[in-house]
Write a protein that holds these residues in place. Structure first.
Motif, PDB file in Angstrom:
ATOM      1  N   ARG A 204       0.836  -1.210   0.000  1.00 42.51           N
ATOM      2  CA  ARG A 204       0.000   0.000   0.000  1.00 42.51           C
ATOM      3  C   ARG A 204       0.863   1.250   0.000  1.00 42.51           C
ATOM      4  NH1 ARG A 204      -1.437   3.773   3.444  1.00 42.51           N
ATOM      5  NH2 ARG A 204      -0.151   2.813   5.057  1.00 42.51           N
ATOM      6  N   HIS A 205       1.880   1.247   0.856  1.00 38.41           N
ATOM      7  CA  HIS A 205       2.726   2.435   0.951  1.00 38.41           C
ATOM      8  C   HIS A 205       3.591   2.592  -0.302  1.00 38.41           C
ATOM      9  CE1 HIS A 205       4.412   5.746   3.071  1.00 38.41           C
ATOM     10  NE2 HIS A 205       5.630   5.244   3.140  1.00 38.41           N
ATOM     11  N   HIS A 208       1.501   4.081  -2.992  1.00 39.99           N
ATOM     12  CA  HIS A 208       1.258   5.501  -2.715  1.00 39.99           C
ATOM     13  C   HIS A 208       2.469   6.350  -3.092  1.00 39.99           C
ATOM     14  CE1 HIS A 208       0.575   9.249  -0.692  1.00 39.99           C
ATOM     15  NE2 HIS A 208       1.501   8.996   0.210  1.00 39.99           N
TER      16      HIS A 208
END
Length: 355
Positions: A204-205, A208
Motif C-alpha cells: 500500500r505504501h 502511494h
C-alpha cells in the motif's frame, strides 16, 4: 495577556488576524480576500472527509519545491509532511472547524535548503468548512525572561486558542497529551507503512509513494521506470531449509537491494517473495543499468540459515517504462510483471524489459 501576545506574535500574522476579525464572513475566494498574504496563505477545503489544499502560497512552494494545490494532505509523502506534523495539522484543522476559534502556534522544521527555520502559523475558520492558514518564517527570538519567554515555549509545543480581545483563551490540549499522542501517531504510521520483516515499504505504501512520483513525472514530462523483482525458486528454499531460512533470505535480499539503489529510489515488498522498485527520473538505459546492478548484487549473496548450511540467491527482474497513457502504478506493474515472467521463462537470473 493581550500585550504579551502582541509582543510575541509576528506582525504579519497580527495583521491577518485583524483583517479576519473585521469580516463577518469571507465571501468568494479567501486567497483573494486576504490578497496581501496570498503568498504565505493556505486555503483548506474538505473533500471526501479529507483536507485538500485549494490554495497553496508561493512561499510554501519555494520551501518544499512543489506546488501542492489540489493535493489531499493525508496523502502527501513523508519527506514533505512527516507523521508527527500530519497529526498536528489534522488536529488543528479539526479543532478550528469544531470551535470556530483561531489557533496560533510556532514550529521549527527543515525548510528550503534543509535548514532549520521557525515559522509561526495562524489557523482561521473561513465559513463553509473552509480554513485559512497564514504562516511566516520568524527570526529566532532573543533570550527573554518572564511571560514572553514562557509564551514562546508554549506556542512551540501546543496550539493556543486566541480570545476575542486578542489575548489567550486556552490551550488546545495539554502539553503532555499533545506530545504523547503525536509520538503515538508517528509510531502507528510507521507500522502501517512498513513490511515488518524486511523494513521496506509495504504494498500500500509503495503504491502511494510510487504514485506520487508517477504523477510528478507526468506533470513535469520526466522519465520514470518500475522494476518488478521475484526471488528465483523461493519455494524450494522454504521447503529445503524451512521458513526461518526463507525469512533470512528475504531480509538479506532487501538489504542487498537497498545498498544497490540510489537514495531516492523506492523499494517495496508487494508479495511473498515479490518486490518492486520505483525509479524516478530514469529512462530505459538507466533502468537496465540499475536492474543489472541489483541482479548482480543478489547473485553474490550467501545466506547462512540457522542449521548451518549455506545457499545463494538469484533474482529475475522485469522493467516497465512510463508511457503516455499510464495513470496508475498498477498499470505499470502489470507490464513489469509480464516482462518478469519472460525473464523467468527464459532461464531466470536475468533482466527483461517490456516489449
Amino acid at each position: 495577556m493581550r500585550d504579551l501576545v502582541v509582543q510575541v506574535m509576528d506582525s504579519r500574522l497580527s495583521a491577518l488576524l485583524s483583517q479576519w476579525r473585521q469580516a463577518e464572513t469571507v465571501e468568494g475566494d479567501p486567497a483573494a480576500y486576504f490578497a496581501a498574504h496570498a503568498d504565505h496563505l493556505l486555503v483548506i477545503e474538505t473533500e471526501g472527509g479529507a483536507n485538500r489544499y485549494a490554495h497553496y502560497g508561493r512561499a510554501f512552494t519555494a520551501c518544499f519545491g512543489q506546488d501542492l494545490t489540489g493535493q489531499v494532505i493525508d496523502l502527501l509523502p513523508a519527506d514533505i509532511l512527516p507523521a508527527d506534523r500530519r497529526f498536528m495539522l489534522e488536529f488543528e484543522y479539526g479543532f478550528v472547524r469544531r470551535t470556530g476559534r483561531p489557533l496560533w502556534r510556532s514550529y521549527t522544521a527543515l525548510f528550503g535548503q534543509d535548514l532549520p527555520q521557525t515559522w509561526q502559523r495562524l489557523v482561521l475558520p473561513a465559513g463553509n468548512g473552509r480554513l485559512v492558514v497564514g504562516a511566516y518564517p520568524v527570526d529566532v527570538p532573543p533570550p527573554a525572561q518572564g511571560g514572553e519567554a514562557l509564551l514562546h515555549l508554549v506556542i512551540d509545543r501546543v496550539p493556543v486558542v486566541l480570545a476575542e480581545d486578542g489575548g489567550i483563551e486556552d490551550l488546545a490540549l495539554s502539553l503532555g497529551a499533545f506530545c504523547d499522542t503525536s509520538r503515538h501517531m508517528a509510531e502507528l504510521e510507521e507500522l502501517a507503512s512498513r513490511d515488518s520483516l524486511t523494513q521496506t515499504a509495504n504494498r500500500r505504501h509503495f503504491e502511494h509513494l510510487a504514485g506520487l512520483e508517477l504523477d510528478h513525472a507526468r506533470r513535469m514530462g520526466r522519465s520514470f521506470a518500475l522494476l518488478a523483482l521475484d526471488i528465483d525458486h523461493f519455494k524450494r528454499i522454504n521447503d529445503t531449509w524451512g521458513h526461518a531460512a526463507g525469512d533470512e533470505a528475504l531480509k538479506a535480499f532487501a538489504n542487498a537491494c537497498r545498498l544497490s539503489l540510489r537514495e531516492y529510489d523506492i523499494l517495496g515488498r508487494i508479495g511473498g517473495e515479490e518486490f518492486a522498485v520505483a525509479l524516478p527520473n530514469t529512462g530505459p538505459d538507466g533502468a537496465r543499468v540499475i536492474a543489472e546492478r541489483l541482479r548482480a548484487a543478489v547473485e553474490e549473496l550467501v545466506v547462512r540459515p540457522a542449521k548451518g548450511e549455506l545457499f545463494d540467491l538469484t533474482v529475475s527482474i522485469g522493467i516497465a517504462q512510463l508511457r503516455e497513457g499510464d495513470l496508475t502504478v498498477e498499470t505499470m506493474l502489470e507490464r513489469a510483471d509480464q516482462a518478469l515472467y519472460r525473464a523467468k521463462n527464459s532461464g531466470r537470473n536475468r533482466v527483461m524489459a517490456e516489449e
